[in-house]
Structure formats: C-alpha cells, structure tokens
Design a protein around this motif. Structure first.
Motif, PDB file in Angstrom:
ATOM      1  N   PRO A  77     -13.051  40.136 -80.400  1.00 16.47           N
ATOM      2  CA  PRO A  77     -12.021  40.765 -81.235  1.00 16.47           C
ATOM      3  C   PRO A  77     -12.394  42.175 -81.697  1.00 16.47           C
ATOM      4  CG  PRO A  77     -13.101  38.971 -82.402  1.00 16.47           C
ATOM      5  CD  PRO A  77     -13.646  38.947 -81.023  1.00 16.47           C
ATOM      6  N   CYS A  78     -13.669  42.545 -81.561  1.00 21.51           N
ATOM      7  CA  CYS A  78     -14.110  43.877 -81.976  1.00 21.51           C
ATOM      8  C   CYS A  78     -13.915  44.871 -80.831  1.00 21.51           C
ATOM      9  CB  CYS A  78     -15.580  43.830 -82.391  1.00 21.51           C
ATOM     10  SG  CYS A  78     -16.269  45.448 -82.729  1.00 21.51           S
ATOM     11  N   ASP A  79     -13.274  46.001 -81.141  1.00 23.44           N
ATOM     12  CA  ASP A  79     -12.973  47.015 -80.109  1.00 23.44           C
ATOM     13  C   ASP A  79     -14.229  47.652 -79.522  1.00 23.44           C
ATOM     14  OD1 ASP A  79     -10.339  46.570 -80.646  1.00 23.44           O
ATOM     15  OD2 ASP A  79     -10.153  48.240 -82.050  1.00 23.44           O
ATOM     16  N   VAL A  80     -15.326  47.689 -80.307  1.00 22.93           N
ATOM     17  CA  VAL A  80     -16.528  48.412 -79.840  1.00 22.93           C
ATOM     18  C   VAL A  80     -17.693  47.454 -79.555  1.00 22.93           C
ATOM     19  CG1 VAL A  80     -15.877  50.565 -80.981  1.00 22.93           C
ATOM     20  CG2 VAL A  80     -17.295  48.915 -82.214  1.00 22.93           C
ATOM     21  N   PHE A  81     -17.375  46.168 -79.358  1.00 21.68           N
ATOM     22  CA  PHE A  81     -18.432  45.172 -79.134  1.00 21.68           C
ATOM     23  C   PHE A  81     -19.395  45.567 -78.021  1.00 21.68           C
ATOM     24  CE2 PHE A  81     -19.550  41.289 -76.575  1.00 21.68           C
ATOM     25  CZ  PHE A  81     -20.586  40.861 -77.399  1.00 21.68           C
ATOM     26  N   TYR A  82     -18.874  46.057 -76.902  1.00 24.73           N
ATOM     27  CA  TYR A  82     -19.742  46.356 -75.753  1.00 24.73           C
ATOM     28  C   TYR A  82     -20.512  47.676 -75.924  1.00 24.73           C
ATOM     29  CZ  TYR A  82     -17.446  42.454 -73.444  1.00 24.73           C
ATOM     30  OH  TYR A  82     -16.992  41.190 -73.126  1.00 24.73           O
ATOM     31  N   GLN A  83     -20.143  48.467 -76.914  1.00 22.95           N
ATOM     32  CA  GLN A  83     -20.880  49.715 -77.178  1.00 22.95           C
ATOM     33  C   GLN A  83     -21.909  49.550 -78.295  1.00 22.95           C
ATOM     34  OE1 GLN A  83     -17.931  52.969 -77.815  1.00 22.95           O
ATOM     35  NE2 GLN A  83     -16.488  51.431 -77.103  1.00 22.95           N
ATOM     36  N   CYS A  84     -21.576  48.711 -79.267  1.00 24.55           N
ATOM     37  CA  CYS A  84     -22.397  48.556 -80.479  1.00 24.55           C
ATOM     38  C   CYS A  84     -23.391  47.422 -80.280  1.00 24.55           C
ATOM     39  CB  CYS A  84     -21.461  48.242 -81.643  1.00 24.55           C
ATOM     40  SG  CYS A  84     -22.296  47.808 -83.172  1.00 24.55           S
ATOM     41  N   GLY A  85     -24.594  47.577 -80.784  1.00 18.49           N
ATOM     42  CA  GLY A  85     -25.598  46.521 -80.605  1.00 18.49           C
ATOM     43  C   GLY A  85     -25.695  45.561 -81.778  1.00 18.49           C
ATOM     44  N   GLY A  86     -24.780  45.708 -82.772  1.00 14.73           N
ATOM     45  CA  GLY A  86     -24.877  44.876 -83.987  1.00 14.73           C
ATOM     46  C   GLY A  86     -24.679  43.391 -83.730  1.00 14.73           C
ATOM     47  N   CYS A  87     -23.686  43.052 -82.895  1.00  9.96           N
ATOM     48  CA  CYS A  87     -23.442  41.650 -82.504  1.00  9.96           C
ATOM     49  C   CYS A  87     -23.789  41.501 -81.026  1.00  9.96           C
ATOM     50  CB  CYS A  87     -21.967  41.289 -82.658  1.00  9.96           C
ATOM     51  SG  CYS A  87     -21.353  41.375 -84.339  1.00  9.96           S
ATOM     52  N   GLN A  88     -24.190  40.295 -80.645  1.00 11.91           N
ATOM     53  CA  GLN A  88     -24.517  40.055 -79.231  1.00 11.91           C
ATOM     54  C   GLN A  88     -23.658  38.951 -78.605  1.00 11.91           C
ATOM     55  OE1 GLN A  88     -27.166  39.475 -81.678  1.00 11.91           O
ATOM     56  NE2 GLN A  88     -27.429  41.677 -81.746  1.00 11.91           N
ATOM     57  N   LEU A  89     -22.929  38.173 -79.437  1.00 13.21           N
ATOM     58  CA  LEU A  89     -22.339  36.934 -78.908  1.00 13.21           C
ATOM     59  C   LEU A  89     -20.829  36.825 -79.053  1.00 13.21           C
ATOM     60  CD1 LEU A  89     -24.978  34.374 -80.306  1.00 13.21           C
ATOM     61  CD2 LEU A  89     -25.073  35.690 -78.181  1.00 13.21           C
ATOM     62  N   GLN A  90     -20.147  37.919 -79.345  1.00 10.82           N
ATOM     63  CA  GLN A  90     -18.696  37.809 -79.550  1.00 10.82           C
ATOM     64  C   GLN A  90     -17.933  37.394 -78.294  1.00 10.82           C
ATOM     65  OE1 GLN A  90     -16.561  40.959 -81.440  1.00 10.82           O
ATOM     66  NE2 GLN A  90     -18.126  41.303 -82.995  1.00 10.82           N
ATOM     67  N   HIS A  91     -18.593  37.475 -77.124  1.00  5.96           N
ATOM     68  CA  HIS A  91     -17.908  37.114 -75.875  1.00  5.96           C
ATOM     69  C   HIS A  91     -17.942  35.617 -75.608  1.00  5.96           C
ATOM     70  CE1 HIS A  91     -22.139  37.309 -74.973  1.00  5.96           C
ATOM     71  NE2 HIS A  91     -21.953  36.772 -73.783  1.00  5.96           N
ATOM     72  N   MET A  92     -18.626  34.846 -76.485  1.00  9.66           N
ATOM     73  CA  MET A  92     -18.671  33.389 -76.279  1.00  9.66           C
ATOM     74  C   MET A  92     -18.030  32.658 -77.452  1.00  9.66           C
ATOM     75  SD  MET A  92     -22.655  32.213 -76.857  1.00  9.66           S
ATOM     76  CE  MET A  92     -23.419  33.338 -75.716  1.00  9.66           C
ATOM     77  N   SER A  93     -17.461  31.492 -77.173  1.00 12.72           N
ATOM     78  CA  SER A  93     -16.805  30.702 -78.213  1.00 12.72           C
ATOM     79  C   SER A  93     -17.812  30.363 -79.312  1.00 12.72           C
ATOM     80  CB  SER A  93     -16.237  29.405 -77.627  1.00 12.72           C
ATOM     81  OG  SER A  93     -17.308  28.535 -77.257  1.00 12.72           O
ATOM     82  N   TYR A  94     -17.301  30.147 -80.523  1.00 11.85           N
ATOM     83  CA  TYR A  94     -18.207  29.826 -81.639  1.00 11.85           C
ATOM     84  C   TYR A  94     -18.903  28.488 -81.388  1.00 11.85           C
ATOM     85  CZ  TYR A  94     -20.087  29.774 -86.350  1.00 11.85           C
ATOM     86  OH  TYR A  94     -20.955  29.759 -87.431  1.00 11.85           O
ATOM     87  N   GLU A  95     -18.187  27.574 -80.754  1.00 13.25           N
ATOM     88  CA  GLU A  95     -18.776  26.267 -80.405  1.00 13.25           C
ATOM     89  C   GLU A  95     -20.017  26.464 -79.513  1.00 13.25           C
ATOM     90  OE1 GLU A  95     -17.511  22.363 -77.725  1.00 13.25           O
ATOM     91  OE2 GLU A  95     -16.075  23.990 -78.010  1.00 13.25           O
TER      92      GLU A  95
END
Length: 461
Positions: A77-95
């Motif tokens: 859901p984050c527009d800059v997920f692939y540029q920013c190193g803050g989060c690593q797992l937004q591409h996978m389900s929370y489960e």
C-alpha cells in the motif's frame, strides 16, 4: 582438485523457483544446488531474475518479473516501498509475515541453540498492522531552494522527495513533520547540508503519546541560535493544541548520529506522557520508549505470565531501561531490582515509579554483569530474573551471574533470535530448561521479531 565454477554468471537472466525465504525477507531459489538470494521473492513463486552478484557459494539476483505468483503476494500500500528501506515485507500477506517470524525464531533455536523440542507458539500479531509507530525521526534536505523531508532511498543519503507520509507511523507524526517543514521553509530556516557541513535544520523528530494524545516535537539543529525559531514555535503551537512540548537538540558534529549531547526545552513541558496498560510513563526527548505500545502491553503481559508471580517473589530486571518491564512486574512481585547502564534511563525509571505510586522497586546505574555479583554478595537471592538485552544479547558475565544466582525462573525477552538461541544454549548447559517461546510482532511490515521465553531451573535428582 579443480574448482567448480558457479552455474550462473553476472548479468545473466534466468528462470528461478523460490523455495524458501531468509530472515531478512529475501526469496531463496537454487540453480543446480547453488543458492540465489532475491529481494521480494516469495516461496512457491516462479520468476524471471537477473543475476547481479556471483560469489563462490551463493549469489544475488534482482526480481524482473514474477511469472507464477504466491497466494501470499499482496500489492504494497506504500507508494515508495520499493525505494525506501524502512519496511521489508509489505509485499507479503500479514499471515505470511507472522509465519515467517515464528519460523525465524524456531530455526534459530534449532540451528544455533540446538533446541528443537520446545513449543514456539504462533506469533502474536496486530489486528491492524499499520500506523503503529509513536516516534519518527525524519531528515531534512534542500532541493530546488525548498525544504524537503522524507526517508532516505535504500543505501543512500538522498531523501525520497515525493514521500509525504509513512503508513507505519502514527498519522499525527506525519502531520507534525509536514507542519514543521512547511513553516520552516516559509520562515527561511535552512536545511542542514551534510556534504558541506552548513545549514541549520538536520532532523525533525516527533513523539506521540497514543493513549494521552500528547505530542512532542524535537528540532535537531546544527547551531543553538536559529533565526525564525520563535515564530515557528508560535505557529505550530497555536494551530496544534495537542503539542505539549517543543525541544531543541543541538548537534554541531559532522556525524551520522541523529541526536547531539545538548537538549533544551524551547516551549511547554520536558515530558509528554503515555500509558501501557494502567502504567503511566514520562517520555523525554531522549527517553527509550517502545514504539508500539499496544504490542508492548502484549509482550509484557506475556513476560508477567511467564514470571508466574504470587506476590512474595524478589525479581531482578536486568537491562531495565526506563523501568517499563520492572513496573509491570512490581504489580505482582514483593520487590523488583532494576539495573541499567544508562544513567538518564535510571533517572526516568525512578520518575516513572513515583508517577505510578509504585514503591517496591529499586533502580541502580551500572552494568548488570557487575552489579548482580555484588548483589549476590550482599545476600540478594532472586526468585525470578528477567532480561531484555539489546540486539547483541546478554553479556557472557551476566549469563554466568544468573547461573550462580540460580533463580527458579528466568524470563528472557529478545529482539534478536540468533543471540537469543546462543544465550539459551548457555543457560540450558548451566542447568535451565527452556519451556516455551512466544514470538510477538512489535514491528509489522519489517523483518524484526521479538520473543518472550520461559526457563525453569531443573530440579536436581
């Protein structure tokens, strides 16, 4: 003996099936037994991958296209997920994140600690794993004559300048960063230029008390005297009544360290307050305070359950920080002794005990591995020891001090499965039995995981 060359070459494009995932969240696939690590790949997926680095025993790839998707792949859901190193797992389900974190703890215990018969419970997650962080530290830079704020691009010191919010941060923090940036820009307060060591405003830090709706703004500046600061404070505080404190931190050094040594309150109070459960905490600009209070409560409730207190126990809380776990334990213990190497943290711990009218705690400044043997020599005989060490785990001397004190129970709170497994091995060899492990997700969307472990002293035959 002839050396076997890796089966892939740099810049080669290959088809790869991901079989596993690393603790950092990278997909792992193999070509003729040769592992390739690829960010954003998920187990079970097939993908087109470009090989970017080849080493003797393993290589690294870049995901070009997923040809067969996992059911657990989601659109970040984050527009800059692939540029920013803050989060690593937004591409996978929370489960999947929950399962991955539990497996990470299990694998570390098995491979590093050689402990594989112990129940590792399913990870305790969040109902809503977004907007949880109560603290944000955002760098400030100048671009085309305007102030910009945002996180750095991965492996750089260049701000992602089209970033105006962070979806794991409390919304009030986003709004306050933007308010400071816009006002500072209009008032002509210059951004710090780290290359030339010039300019003024280095970072904007915002802390919020989620239970109290109180906000603290910390302005990190290169110099103490800042033209336009009084007007900035006036405009921020008049428009935002929830702001209770504006603090200046002066960092004149050429360094990557965010905060400098000198801090002064410019407006309002020295502290804001927040609650974890029924316990109130005073938070200053430099206080260590958990960034996710709802999950912290779950973590500490579990630590309290594992301590199994009846009201008659003496407890030691090593690495006690500002007394967060100590004050939870004090609700059920006869006496709690806390020790911490940072003097400011101990002063905060004493303040927090007073704030909650808790009088069965004592806090000491010092290294736990040195203070505990001294306590033992004075006749202190703890029933339970709780440790919550930094990522590097417990000091070897501290583990030995615990083994010599022989408490009935040890509760180990960990933020690093590898050092946890290493330390549990030492405690098991010293006469303790690991009974159960509870992972807790304190940092959703990232690869970090906390765990609480219950150990019992083995009864001699």
């Amino acid at each position: 003996m002839t050396k076997t060359a890796p089966p892939v070459q740099k810049n080669q494009t290959i088809e790869l099936t991901f079989e596993d995932i690393t603790h950092e969240g990278d997909g792992v696939g193999k070509i003729d037994g040769y592992p390739l690590f690829v960010p954003y790949g998920l187990p079970g997926e097939k993908a087109e991958v470009k090989v970017v680095k080849v080493k003797k025993n393993f290589g690294f790839g870049r995901l070009i296209k997923v040809t067969e998707e996992s059911e657990h792949r989601v659109t970040p859901p984050c527009d800059v997920f692939y540029q920013c190193g803050g989060c690593q797992l937004q591409h996978m389900s929370y489960e999947m994140q929950m399962d991955m974190k539990r497996n990470q703890v299990q694998n570390a215990l098995k491979k590093i600690g050689h402990i594989d018969q112990v129940p590792v419970h399913p990870t305790i997650g969040m109902d809503d794993p977004w907007r949880y962080r109560n603290k944000v530290q955002i760098p400030v830079q100048s671009k085309d004559g305007k102030l910009i704020t945002g996180f750095y691009r991965k492996r750089s010191h260049e701000i992602i300048d089209d970033m105006d919010h962070c979806i794991i941060t409390d919304e009030v923090n986003d709004r306050m960063v933007e308010a400071v940036r816009a006002n500072a820009d209009r008032l002509g307060i210059p951004a710090y230029d780290e290359k030339n060591h010039r300019g003024i405003l280095r970072h904007i830090m915002v802390r919020s008390g989620q239970a109290t709706n109180q906000t603290m703004i910390v302005l990190v500046t290169r110099k103490e005297k800042v033209h336009g600061l009084d007007q900035l404070i006036k405009e921020i505080t008049e428009a935002n009544p929830h702001v209770k404190s504006i603090v200046q931190n002066i960092n004149p050094d050429r360094t990557n360290v965010i905060l400098g040594k000198k801090t002064k309150v410019l407006w309002g109070e020295k502290y804001i307050y927040d609650l974890i459960g029924d316990i109130k905490f005073a938070i200053s600009a430099k206080s260590f305070y958990q960034v996710n209070p709802p999950q912290t409560k779950k973590l500490y409730d579990k630590a309290l359950e594992y301590a199994n207190l009846s009201g008659n126990e003496t407890v030691i809380d090593a690495y006690c920080g500002i007394g967060t776990i100590s004050l939870f334990l004090a609700q059920k213990a006869k006496k709690v002794y806390g020790v911490e190497v940072v003097p400011e943290a101990i002063s905060d711990a004493k303040e927090n005990a007073k704030l909650n009218n808790i009088d069965n705690t004592e806090f000491f400044v010092g290294q736990a591995e040195k203070v505990m043997p001294w306590w033992q020599a004075q006749g202190l005989d703890p029933d339970v020891i709780v440790v919550d060490p930094p990522r590097k785990g417990c000091d070897e001397a501290l583990l030995q001090a615990m083994l010599e004190m022989k408490p009935k129970r040890i509760v180990y709170v960990s933020c690093n499965p590898s050092t946890l497994a290493r330390d549990l091995r030492v405690l098991e060899d010293g006469g303790y039995e690991t009974k159960e492990v509870q992972p807790v997700d304190m940092f959703p969307q990232t690869n970090h995981i906390e765990a609480v472990v219950r150990l019992e002293l083995k009864v001699s035959n």
